[in-house]
Scaffold this motif. Structure first.
Motif, PDB file in Angstrom:
ATOM      1  N   ASP A 109      -0.877  -5.178  -7.917  1.00 10.65           N
ATOM      2  CA  ASP A 109      -1.838  -5.688  -6.951  1.00 10.65           C
ATOM      3  C   ASP A 109      -1.069  -6.580  -5.991  1.00 10.65           C
ATOM      4  OD1 ASP A 109      -4.010  -6.553  -5.533  1.00 10.65           O
ATOM      5  OD2 ASP A 109      -5.017  -7.526  -7.215  1.00 10.65           O
ATOM      6  N   VAL A 110      -0.930  -6.133  -4.735  1.00  7.05           N
ATOM      7  CA  VAL A 110      -0.115  -6.839  -3.753  1.00  7.05           C
ATOM      8  C   VAL A 110      -0.920  -7.035  -2.480  1.00  7.05           C
ATOM      9  CG1 VAL A 110       2.036  -6.789  -2.439  1.00  7.05           C
ATOM     10  CG2 VAL A 110       1.935  -5.707  -4.640  1.00  7.05           C
ATOM     11  N   VAL A 111      -0.771  -8.200  -1.853  1.00  9.70           N
ATOM     12  CA  VAL A 111      -1.379  -8.466  -0.560  1.00  9.70           C
ATOM     13  C   VAL A 111      -0.251  -8.647   0.440  1.00  9.70           C
ATOM     14  CG1 VAL A 111      -2.862  -9.981   0.792  1.00  9.70           C
ATOM     15  CG2 VAL A 111      -3.385  -9.555  -1.608  1.00  9.70           C
TER      16      VAL A 111
ATOM     17  N   GLY B 233      -5.106 -10.353   4.776  1.00 11.69           N
ATOM     18  CA  GLY B 233      -3.991  -9.476   4.436  1.00 11.69           C
ATOM     19  C   GLY B 233      -4.449  -8.068   4.129  1.00 11.69           C
ATOM     20  N   THR B 234      -3.474  -7.183   3.959  1.00 13.90           N
ATOM     21  CA  THR B 234      -3.740  -5.810   3.527  1.00 13.90           C
ATOM     22  C   THR B 234      -3.433  -5.740   2.036  1.00 13.90           C
ATOM     23  OG1 THR B 234      -3.183  -4.915   5.693  1.00 13.90           O
ATOM     24  CG2 THR B 234      -3.088  -3.403   3.823  1.00 13.90           C
ATOM     25  N   ARG B 235      -4.457  -5.441   1.259  1.00 18.52           N
ATOM     26  CA  ARG B 235      -4.318  -5.426  -0.203  1.00 18.52           C
ATOM     27  C   ARG B 235      -4.084  -4.002  -0.679  1.00 18.52           C
ATOM     28  NH1 ARG B 235      -8.515  -8.189  -4.444  1.00 18.52           N
ATOM     29  NH2 ARG B 235      -7.150  -8.031  -6.252  1.00 18.52           N
ATOM     30  N   VAL B 236      -3.085  -3.839  -1.539  1.00 16.01           N
ATOM     31  CA  VAL B 236      -2.759  -2.537  -2.130  1.00 16.01           C
ATOM     32  C   VAL B 236      -2.799  -2.695  -3.648  1.00 16.01           C
ATOM     33  CG1 VAL B 236      -1.035  -0.708  -2.323  1.00 16.01           C
ATOM     34  CG2 VAL B 236      -1.298  -1.936  -0.167  1.00 16.01           C
ATOM     35  N   GLN B 237      -3.606  -1.840  -4.293  1.00 12.86           N
ATOM     36  CA  GLN B 237      -3.726  -1.860  -5.748  1.00 12.86           C
ATOM     37  C   GLN B 237      -3.329  -0.490  -6.276  1.00 12.86           C
ATOM     38  OE1 GLN B 237      -7.900  -2.947  -5.286  1.00 12.86           O
ATOM     39  NE2 GLN B 237      -7.519  -4.653  -6.697  1.00 12.86           N
TER      40      GLN B 237
END
Length: 143
Positions: free
Chosen positions: A135-137, A121-125
């Motif tokens: 913190d989202v994937v 996945g693409t993780r965004v922090q």
């Protein structure tokens, strides 16, 4: 058969059915429509000072967006550039407004199928100083 049913019996039957409908609606309203949170993430958008994005296409390398003196900069591959301020603002506000439509799996062993693991996945922090706000994937768009 219907000629033997009087008005009093029909009124009692109608009122009892009406009570059943009202009770079922009240129970459904208390339970809610979803079994998960309506808002995925909640934070103050103007308090975000750093964003780390780990796209799956970069093989684990992170892209860092850092706020310095009210200006946003992007750092990738040890190179630092000035970022588009409006793009960063809309990215922060867009993530803040995410609402899930459904839960595809609650079991971690099935996350790989939907590409929401750390490697797929693409993780965004999102950070406020050193404190992590979100913190989202992000995985597959369609399933």
């Amino acid at each position: 058969m219907f000629r033997k049913v009087n008005l009093k019996t029909l009124i009692i039957l109608f009122v009892s059915l009406l009570l059943v409908v009202i009770l079922v609606n009240l129970a459904d309203r208390k339970k809610g429509d979803r079994s998960f949170k309506g808002n995925l993430i909640e934070y103050q958008a103007d308090q975000i000072s750093k964003i780390l994005v780990s796209p799956k296409v970069m093989g684990g390398e992170k892209v860092e967006f850092m706020k310095e003196n009210d200006q946003w900069f992007v750092t990738a591959n040890q190179k630092k550039f000035r970022a588009d301020q409006n793009l960063i603002r809309s990215m922060i506000n867009g993530i803040n407004g995410l609402t899930p439509e459904s839960v595809v799996s609650g079991k971690k062993d099935r996350w790989k199928n939907y590409e929401v693991t750390d490697s797929l996945g693409t993780r965004v922090q999102l950070y406020n100083g050193n404190e992590q706000e979100a913190d989202v994937v992000f995985g597959k768009v369609s399933y």
